[in-house]
Enzyme design. Sequence first.
Site, PDB file in Angstrom:
ATOM      1  N   ILE A  13       0.831  -1.209   0.000  1.00 51.09           N
ATOM      2  CA  ILE A  13       0.000   0.000   0.000  1.00 51.09           C
ATOM      3  C   ILE A  13       0.867   1.261   0.000  1.00 51.09           C
ATOM      4  CG2 ILE A  13      -1.701   1.308   1.365  1.00 51.09           C
ATOM      5  CD1 ILE A  13      -2.776  -1.433   2.373  1.00 51.09           C
ATOM      6  N   ASP A  58      13.498   3.298  10.737  1.00 45.59           N
ATOM      7  CA  ASP A  58      12.620   2.491  11.577  1.00 45.59           C
ATOM      8  C   ASP A  58      11.743   3.470  12.353  1.00 45.59           C
ATOM      9  OD1 ASP A  58      11.421   1.077  13.632  1.00 45.59           O
ATOM     10  OD2 ASP A  58      13.180  -0.170  14.055  1.00 45.59           O
ATOM     11  N   ASN A  85       1.961   4.924   7.175  1.00 51.39           N
ATOM     12  CA  ASN A  85       1.535   3.657   6.573  1.00 51.39           C
ATOM     13  C   ASN A  85       2.332   2.456   7.104  1.00 51.39           C
ATOM     14  OD1 ASN A  85       0.512   1.910   4.124  1.00 51.39           O
ATOM     15  ND2 ASN A  85       2.761   1.843   4.049  1.00 51.39           N
ATOM     16  N   LYS A 118       4.352  13.861  15.785  1.00 50.58           N
ATOM     17  CA  LYS A 118       5.024  14.798  16.701  1.00 50.58           C
ATOM     18  C   LYS A 118       6.133  15.586  15.998  1.00 50.58           C
ATOM     19  CE  LYS A 118       8.237  14.411  20.578  1.00 50.58           C
ATOM     20  NZ  LYS A 118       7.969  15.360  21.634  1.00 50.58           N
ATOM     21  N   TYR A 150      -2.682  -6.506  16.984  1.00 53.55           N
ATOM     22  CA  TYR A 150      -2.877  -5.767  15.726  1.00 53.55           C
ATOM     23  C   TYR A 150      -4.154  -4.939  15.820  1.00 53.55           C
ATOM     24  CZ  TYR A 150      -3.192  -4.787  10.718  1.00 53.55           C
ATOM     25  OH  TYR A 150      -3.267  -4.160   9.494  1.00 53.55           O
ATOM     26  N   LYS A 154      -4.491  -0.777  15.795  1.00 53.54           N
ATOM     27  CA  LYS A 154      -5.233  -0.036  14.771  1.00 53.54           C
ATOM     28  C   LYS A 154      -6.377   0.767  15.389  1.00 53.54           C
ATOM     29  CE  LYS A 154      -2.697  -1.193  11.293  1.00 53.54           C
ATOM     30  NZ  LYS A 154      -1.877  -0.187  10.602  1.00 53.54           N
ATOM     31  N   VAL A 183      -6.331  -6.242   1.881  1.00 52.76           N
ATOM     32  CA  VAL A 183      -5.789  -5.697   0.633  1.00 52.76           C
ATOM     33  C   VAL A 183      -4.713  -6.657   0.143  1.00 52.76           C
ATOM     34  CG1 VAL A 183      -4.718  -3.682  -0.468  1.00 52.76           C
ATOM     35  CG2 VAL A 183      -6.156  -3.358   1.568  1.00 52.76           C
ATOM     36  N   THR A 185      -1.598  -7.548  -0.633  1.00 51.37           N
ATOM     37  CA  THR A 185      -0.210  -7.071  -0.451  1.00 51.37           C
ATOM     38  C   THR A 185       0.616  -8.185   0.200  1.00 51.37           C
ATOM     39  OG1 THR A 185      -0.437  -6.323   1.827  1.00 51.37           O
ATOM     40  CG2 THR A 185      -1.107  -4.747   0.110  1.00 51.37           C
TER      41      THR A 185
HETATM   42  N1  NAD Z   1      -2.881  -5.634   3.508  1.00 57.32           N
HETATM   43  C1  NAD Z   1      -3.963  -5.515   4.243  1.00 57.32           C
HETATM   44  O1  NAD Z   1      -4.855  -6.354   4.196  1.00 57.32           O
HETATM   45  C2  NAD Z   1      -4.157  -4.297   5.127  1.00 57.32           C
HETATM   46  C3  NAD Z   1      -5.454  -4.005   5.546  1.00 57.32           C
HETATM   47  C4  NAD Z   1      -5.654  -2.908   6.388  1.00 57.32           C
HETATM   48  C5  NAD Z   1      -4.602  -2.116   6.778  1.00 57.32           C
HETATM   49  N2  NAD Z   1      -3.329  -2.420   6.349  1.00 57.32           N
HETATM   50  C6  NAD Z   1      -2.235  -1.560   6.789  1.00 57.32           C
HETATM   51  O2  NAD Z   1      -1.664  -0.949   5.664  1.00 57.32           O
HETATM   52  C7  NAD Z   1      -0.292  -0.621   5.935  1.00 57.32           C
HETATM   53  C8  NAD Z   1       0.569  -1.153   4.809  1.00 57.32           C
HETATM   54  O3  NAD Z   1       0.491  -2.551   4.810  1.00 57.32           O
HETATM   55  P1  NAD Z   1       0.714  -3.495   3.537  1.00 57.32           P
HETATM   56  O4  NAD Z   1      -0.460  -4.370   3.444  1.00 57.32           O
HETATM   57  O5  NAD Z   1       1.144  -2.696   2.371  1.00 57.32           O
HETATM   58  O6  NAD Z   1       1.882  -4.411   4.138  1.00 57.32           O
HETATM   59  P2  NAD Z   1       3.409  -4.638   3.706  1.00 57.32           P
HETATM   60  O7  NAD Z   1       3.949  -5.572   4.702  1.00 57.32           O
HETATM   61  O8  NAD Z   1       3.457  -4.983   2.276  1.00 57.32           O
HETATM   62  O9  NAD Z   1       4.034  -3.166   3.890  1.00 57.32           O
HETATM   63  C9  NAD Z   1       4.341  -2.627   5.134  1.00 57.32           C
HETATM   64  C10 NAD Z   1       5.618  -1.859   4.992  1.00 57.32           C
HETATM   65  O10 NAD Z   1       5.967  -1.307   6.279  1.00 57.32           O
HETATM   66  C11 NAD Z   1       7.342  -1.476   6.453  1.00 57.32           C
HETATM   67  N3  NAD Z   1       7.749  -1.472   7.864  1.00 57.32           N
HETATM   68  C12 NAD Z   1       7.609  -2.480   8.773  1.00 57.32           C
HETATM   69  N4  NAD Z   1       8.160  -2.125   9.947  1.00 57.32           N
HETATM   70  C13 NAD Z   1       8.664  -0.886   9.788  1.00 57.32           C
HETATM   71  C14 NAD Z   1       9.354   0.020  10.625  1.00 57.32           C
HETATM   72  N5  NAD Z   1       9.667  -0.309  11.896  1.00 57.32           N
HETATM   73  N6  NAD Z   1       9.717   1.231  10.144  1.00 57.32           N
HETATM   74  C15 NAD Z   1       9.424   1.559   8.866  1.00 57.32           C
HETATM   75  N7  NAD Z   1       8.793   0.750   8.013  1.00 57.32           N
HETATM   76  C16 NAD Z   1       8.407  -0.457   8.461  1.00 57.32           C
HETATM   77  C17 NAD Z   1       7.657  -2.827   5.805  1.00 57.32           C
HETATM   78  O11 NAD Z   1       9.029  -2.999   5.543  1.00 57.32           O
HETATM   79  C18 NAD Z   1       6.783  -2.763   4.557  1.00 57.32           C
HETATM   80  O12 NAD Z   1       7.477  -2.195   3.469  1.00 57.32           O
HETATM   81  C19 NAD Z   1       0.014  -1.247   7.292  1.00 57.32           C
HETATM   82  O13 NAD Z   1      -0.080  -0.262   8.305  1.00 57.32           O
HETATM   83  C20 NAD Z   1      -1.091  -2.270   7.464  1.00 57.32           C
HETATM   84  O14 NAD Z   1      -1.346  -2.555   8.817  1.00 57.32           O
HETATM   85  C21 NAD Z   1      -3.092  -3.494   5.526  1.00 57.32           C
END
Ligand code: NAD
Length: 256
Positions: A13, A58, A85, A118, A150, A154, A183, A185
């Site tokens: 995402i 991070d 994100n 912040k 989780y 959220k 989603v 991903t």
């Molecule tokens: N995929 C789903 O079904 C879904 C649904 C609802 C919400 N989300 C949320 O959307 C956001 C993106 O998720 P996604 O599905 O693209 O997952 P993803 O795992 O593909 O991407 C998450 C990204 O966050 C990065 N990340 C992890 N820890 C980190 C840190 N400490 N510092 C910086 N970056 C860090 C990862 O390296 C990765 O690139 C997340 O917050 C997730 O909770 C995802």
Amino acid sequence: MKIAVVTGAARGIGRSIALRLAKEGYAIAASDVLTEQVNETAELVRQSGNKALALTVDVSKEEQVKKMFEQVVAELGGVDLLVNNAGVIARSHIVDTTAEDFDWVIGINLKGAFLCIKHSAPIMRQRGGGVIVNISSLHAFATLPNLSIYAASKAGLVGLTRAAALDLGVWNIRVVAVCPSGVDTPMLRDKPTEEENIATLNRWKRASPIGLILQPEDVANLVAWLVSDQARGLTGVAIVIDAGVSADLQIRKIPT
Ligand SMILES: NC(=O)c1ccc[n+]([C@@H]2O[C@H](COP(=O)([O-])OP(=O)(O)OC[C@H]3O[C@@H](n4cnc5c(N)ncnc54)[C@H](O)[C@@H]3O)[C@@H](O)[C@H]2O)c1
């Protein structure tokens, strides 16, 4: 030129949001812990004709977050938009979940977003305002077994969205949360086998009255609208994007 910081922008995402905001003309600061992949995101933004910066950060570490915004100001000139994100998921029964798991998930999903807010808000204030989008989840409102931390992270992010909207409104900063269902991903495709991944995706598809598996672009399109002036009346709210999944009480599916 407006400047957007997108965390967790290496893939999924976050990458999609970075590319979509670039289409809207934003310079992009893409940050993630995955250096190689976040470099690729920045390169894709540059290929689309926009300025981009790739940063290895991070979000759970305050020093790194502080440095990230200093670097964005030094190299791109400011911050107008922040998309929180970056996120991780842990799946285990609540009694098997460790305090370390709790600190890890809350540290990234909730504390990480707090730290980015912040340290970016004072920069946005200097520029006369801005927008912050927190990527929460449908799990903030209704969840599944084995997702206690989780879901809590959220839900916490929705509370943080409301509270930040109150504190930052006076600086003309809007704060909104986006709450997607499943989603397609790498996060959703994290099962041991491809068969299990397909089964998960199909479950989300069947739960949607329009039979849709959300793609990262669906979330990115919503974010692009939320940060535009067309959404100037929205702050302190959580917008659900779930292909209709939460409209169904599911009770009729339980055998009598
Ligand atoms: N995929 C789903 O079904 C879904 C649904 C609802 C919400 N989300 C949320 O959307 C956001 C993106 O998720 P996604 O599905 O693209 O997952 P993803 O795992 O593909 O991407 C998450 C990204 O966050 C990065 N990340 C992890 N820890 C980190 C840190 N400490 N510092 C910086 N970056 C860090 C990862 O390296 C990765 O690139 C997340 O917050 C997730 O909770 C995802």
